[in-house]
Design an enzyme around this catalytic site. Sequence first.
Site, PDB file in Angstrom:
ATOM      1  N   GLN A 127      68.764  47.432 -37.300  1.00 19.60           N
ATOM      2  CA  GLN A 127      68.397  48.452 -36.828  1.00 19.60           C
ATOM      3  C   GLN A 127      68.101  49.665 -37.668  1.00 19.60           C
ATOM      4  OE1 GLN A 127      70.139  50.748 -33.865  1.00 19.60           O
ATOM      5  NE2 GLN A 127      68.240  50.775 -32.542  1.00 19.60           N
ATOM      6  N   GLY A 128      66.946  50.191 -38.010  1.00 22.84           N
ATOM      7  CA  GLY A 128      66.909  51.420 -38.834  1.00 22.84           C
ATOM      8  C   GLY A 128      66.285  52.705 -38.077  1.00 22.84           C
ATOM      9  N   SER A 130      68.652  55.758 -37.282  1.00 24.15           N
ATOM     10  CA  SER A 130      69.326  56.632 -37.909  1.00 24.15           C
ATOM     11  C   SER A 130      68.955  57.066 -39.532  1.00 24.15           C
ATOM     12  CB  SER A 130      70.980  56.743 -37.686  1.00 24.15           C
ATOM     13  OG  SER A 130      71.272  56.858 -36.497  1.00 24.15           O
ATOM     14  N   SER A 162      74.043  47.958 -39.172  1.00 30.50           N
ATOM     15  CA  SER A 162      75.080  47.021 -38.773  1.00 30.50           C
ATOM     16  C   SER A 162      74.430  46.032 -39.470  1.00 30.50           C
ATOM     17  CB  SER A 162      75.367  46.949 -37.363  1.00 30.50           C
ATOM     18  OG  SER A 162      75.771  48.040 -36.908  1.00 30.50           O
ATOM     19  N   GLU A 246      69.233  48.765 -25.656  1.00 34.35           N
ATOM     20  CA  GLU A 246      70.407  48.885 -26.246  1.00 34.35           C
ATOM     21  C   GLU A 246      71.625  49.371 -25.460  1.00 34.35           C
ATOM     22  OE1 GLU A 246      70.271  51.217 -29.891  1.00 34.35           O
ATOM     23  OE2 GLU A 246      72.307  51.700 -29.835  1.00 34.35           O
TER      24      GLU A 246
END
Lengths: 397, 397, 378, 378
Positions: A127-128, A130, A162, A246
């Site tokens: 996941q991109g 932040s 992650s 999420e």
Amino acid sequence: MSELDDFRAEVAAWLEANRPPEPDFLLPETFMEVGTDRQFEYLRDWQRKVYEAGYLGMAWPKAYGGGGQPQVMQDIVNAEMARLKVPFVPNTIGLNWAGPLILAIGTEAEKQKYIPGILSAEDIWCQGFSEPDNGSDLAAATTRAVRDGDDWILNGSKIWTSLGTYAKYMILLARTNPDAENRYAGLSYFLAPMDVPGVDVQPIRKLTGEYGFTQTFFTDARIPGDCLMGREGEGWQIAMQTLTFERSVAGGQAGGLSMNAVGVQDVLELARRVKRDGRPAIEDPIIRDELVKFLIEEQGDRLCGARARHPALISERPGAIAMSGKLRGTEHKRRLLQFAITLQGANGARWVGDERAERGGLWQRSYFNAFSATIGGGTSQVQANIVGERVLGLPKD
Amino acid sequence: MSELDDFRAEVAAWLEANRPPEPDFLLPETFMEVGTDRQFEYLRDWQRKVYEAGYLGMAWPKAYGGGGQPQVMQDIVNAEMARLKVPFVPNTIGLNWAGPLILAIGTEAEKQKYIPGILSAEDIWCQGFSEPDNGSDLAAATTRAVRDGDDWILNGSKIWTSLGTYAKYMILLARTNPDAENRYAGLSYFLAPMDVPGVDVQPIRKLTGEYGFTQTFFTDARIPGDCLMGREGEGWQIAMQTLTFERSVAGGQAGGLSMNAVGVQDVLELARRVKRDGRPAIEDPIIRDELVKFLIEEQGDRLCGARARHPALISERPGAIAMSGKLRGTEHKRRLLQFAITLQGANGARWVGDERAERGGLWQRSYFNAFSATIGGGTSQVQANIVGERVLGLPKD
Amino acid sequence: MTAVKLKATMTFSEEQSMLLDTATEFFRSKSPTSVVRDLMLSEDGYDDAVWREMVDLGWSGLAIPEACGGSDLGLAAAVTIAEPMGRWLSATPWLSTQLFVQGVLAADDALRSACLPAVAEGAIGTVALCEVDGDWDLEAAGLTLRETGSQAALSGTKTFVLNADAADFLLISGNLEGAPALAVLDRESLPAGALHRETLIDDTRRSFELILDGVQVPDDRLIRGERALTALSRIRNAALLLISAESAGGIAGALEVIVEYLNTRTAFGRKIGSYQGLKHPTVDILIGLERTRSHVYHAASLIEAGESEEAIDVALRMAKAQASEAFAFAGDRAIQFHGGFGFTWECDAQLYLKRALWAQYAFGDAIHHRRHLAEALL
Amino acid sequence: MTAVKLKATMTFSEEQSMLLDTATEFFRSKSPTSVVRDLMLSEDGYDDAVWREMVDLGWSGLAIPEACGGSDLGLAAAVTIAEPMGRWLSATPWLSTQLFVQGVLAADDALRSACLPAVAEGAIGTVALCEVDGDWDLEAAGLTLRETGSQAALSGTKTFVLNADAADFLLISGNLEGAPALAVLDRESLPAGALHRETLIDDTRRSFELILDGVQVPDDRLIRGERALTALSRIRNAALLLISAESAGGIAGALEVIVEYLNTRTAFGRKIGSYQGLKHPTVDILIGLERTRSHVYHAASLIEAGESEEAIDVALRMAKAQASEAFAFAGDRAIQFHGGFGFTWECDAQLYLKRALWAQYAFGDAIHHRRHLAEALL
């Protein structure tokens, strides 16, 4: 009921028979802490095995590799996995965030392209959202995506990724229009490949000394035009929808554990075994009172989950339980793990690698790792704001 | 030392010999809770007696009725009063806030006019800072003072005025210039008489059901020009200086108790006497742990006071102890009093007037009254802001 | 009524004030976190050059009588070293040495003279008290001392022996004919393979397990009877005082790191320190710091004033209980308030939490001490 | 391993849902705080007309078997009345009547038939259990029942007897030949002067001390032996369940008052609800509410499912412990967050805190129940 009971027994038997042997290295506790290749491979193999047995994506459409069965069956599998404490499956972001999103709003082509690999662990997702300068403030994203012919050119950086080292795809929030009427409208959402030139993944060392997160740098990285999900400028809405998966506010996840579930019962077991002040920790009245507080809290949260299934019992604030779930769960766990160290008395001061450390220092490491959940995905402070504002209707900061 | 020891013994003996008999009504616990005439008269008589014995304003100049002696002697008196739990003296606002302020920055005429009556309890003082719409936000005051010849005409309202019914004077923060460059510069400070036409005092019923505060309404109330303290527009600075006396950040108070000091020792005594679950509360390990926590906290705060007298031990943040004093003390007390109810088990549910209530329901009433201190004079939340911003240098909200 | 009357004694001399200033400057300059992080990864865990400087400043022999080459300033003065040492996370064998000194001070003149002058000149000492069950009761040690002739044989396992690899002297507690006793072991008498490095939560410490199987100690190296009880009591007092002082320093360090970040980092268009959700708990940390420091310097004052053992015990346990919880809270919040950065190895927040946890579980945590305080005060 | 396995049972029928809606609307319209405040000052403490309406709706006889004129919906349904009753601070003799019913349900048919039909038609009942030492152990009652012939003489003092002045029946616990027993006393048999009004922290309750000095009760009005233990257990279960449900309602009421004020009041130029220092603790209150409601409806589900006494006991004690602390916190914060206004009689915040304190100390507070839970679960 009896059919489901049979199924539950069948699942339990399969899990017991097929659970992988204990490795000779310390496993990560959540998908966010996969820091070495052998950890990753052990867990990916396990996901593949579970999927091949038909216990993952059971409620997803058959057309994309799912089982096409009722959700309750996957729920049973998940519950048995937690009860039997089998390892987690590592492709959480694919299985539980990106996957349900694609199934909910993706095109037919997207579903066919991405869903099967998510289930089989062939394609790991990351996941991109932040960025280094914008932790919980996702709308401030500055990573740029600029159209160049049919393609998009990416520049910028994402952090706290992650599985970044292992991922084939990233769900990416990027700014396509810096001049949009507001900062939300300038964002777009991509299902971006990680294996193109200009994408550089750097591991981040965690406070435990281990690895597990990465920072991703985009330097003129070119990705195909069809990586754009939805339309240009819809990134914020899609990102918010991703968060509903999420945070389990919305259902549709493929299932499987995403972490080693540690609960109060595990801490009770510890309390019976370890000594404080020369006697079993569980005999200390102060410890007992604390343990019961944790039990009441854990059971309360579990019962909140059960109550949320009765619309008549949540009618006043339908979102309260779901929206406070992350805040409740992650803070409970942080405090519980901190307390698990206290039980160990003088031996609480040991750390991973010490021969006499309880479970190899797992408890100490777990407490430190617990911050990833109270910080990541919106800090507890931001979560409290969200609940206060959206559930209670309090004014914004 | 020996001379001071002698003095301490002399004070103790006088207090023991002269303490007024227990009244047949429940006394208030602080000067803010004087709600009936007989409570007031009992306490005013006691102040007069203490003053006439020379035990009040001992360090104030002789010229204005003070004792002209070292502060340490008044400190000894205060300590003995607290130790022997004699009643408090009611003119707190005069003795400890307005008095030291007048001595610090007042004119010779002001000192002569006001100080003697403060000490003798002839002139009771009250404070007019808070307004109905501006609780902790003093700078938002809207009570107007308009010049009319030599006089000032007052219009508006002040609230949470302790002793308003009995006061002869009010320290008053009023707006003299609504068009000043900023809201602070438009405020002026008055030593205002309460016995002029147009001043109406209404008692406020407290959450305990008792009285104790008042609201003061000014309707074209005319006060003489020399009631202005300092210069026009200096009101904010003078009010802030008043708060340094109120919060004991600055010294110079006349002394005497302003409340019945209740401490952990009193709660310990209660814990020994009352039963919970059929046995003395003090035998319960959970209760014991809590009691010790309170003892450590109380002792910590007491020791902070002792440490603050060593500049070398507070050099890094000289204001930290003084500026956090209200927050620490009032929150400690609120929690302590709440806990004192818990000690009483089922009997904790009794209230003032119940025959079987512990000390006539004092503990229950005290807990509720404790909020006056966590709210009045700047709520704990505002206090935490002040400490965070002024002591730690954190950014403003 | 309580058996122990709580006083508010607080003394702090000009000499102590100067010591505090000197130590503050010393550790500020010698122990920036870059150095701390290098030492964490080093084998010894401390810098011998810095240690020599401390010795030269007289800090090693601070509590040693002048007759034995020390400056006899006592434990109260030692607090002024421990606090800034904690503040800058400094790693040195000073703490273990001080505990050794306090134990040997209870010995007879001969043993004192045999060890303390060397310590005043820089020899390193440590204490081996804790055993594998982690019991904090120092008098319950199970290691056996068996006398034969003018020797005693030591058998048993000790844990959490700080700086044992660097120590010239080890003071080991055990059981001699059913009563607590201690023995001083020289580095040379330590059998090969007796030490096993332990991994602590606080990487700035070096800790060892010590396994003894009949190692011989001459009779004149034993502390027994009343002296042994005194030695254990002195060690416990010093440990509670100095670890609490280190913790006070640690809270101040964590607070500084937090305030710095809260004044720098921006989120949702504002400095994050402007949010009450972070500001108010930071004030709680400050309050914890102020209370901790007050308890620590008070306990030191009572020791210096020679107050009763009971009064000192109460003050020390209060200090340790207060320090343990306040430091753990500060360290925990330091990580949380740094957000994602707080979760990284590079952020110093984790160093404070790890220190806090070591400090909390060394010589009794808050729950332990409160139980003892309840016995003394209720 | 724990003796009692915690389940997540949660059932809520269509019928219960309708009852909850009806009760919610009923108390919302019948019990605005203006009415509550009038009743607080009244002698009886409740409005007989409202009580009659509740009786007509069948809420009095909710848990009474159909054979005795009730609707036999059980305790789980009673929760749906208790929760909104707590939410709108309603003052009625319903709670005391339900506890009376639960006790008498353990009696023999004759006694049940003698009391319950009347209750189903509106007779008010209450229980006299607690004694002046405030012990929460219902089996430890010291009031004596002495048998002579076909009568028993009751002597002793009871306290916290709710609505005793209005009650048609009083169920009184005591000790008969060393074992717990209970007796039903009619209003007529109550000697003059036996009741003394008590002053509770919660003005919406009416509570009495009951002094009996040899008052005679016919044998057929006694509950003894196993039945007495069952009666006490049923009463305790009902009390824990219904007071926890009332508390859940109370938390919701306090939360509503807080949110309303935080969205209205301005300080320093902003709505005070925008400050995290108020917003975040308000979220904690919400979380306390959600957890409390979940525990309450779960406990009700277990009772309805006829789970084991042990499982029900654990669920009820958890509910009461959770409810007590969450409600007291909500009430305390409600006052604080209202600032100066919160300190006045006019502000409703105080009503919630006073209710919370009554609820906390009735039938055991959180510490008490956690101790019992530790015995059952650890």
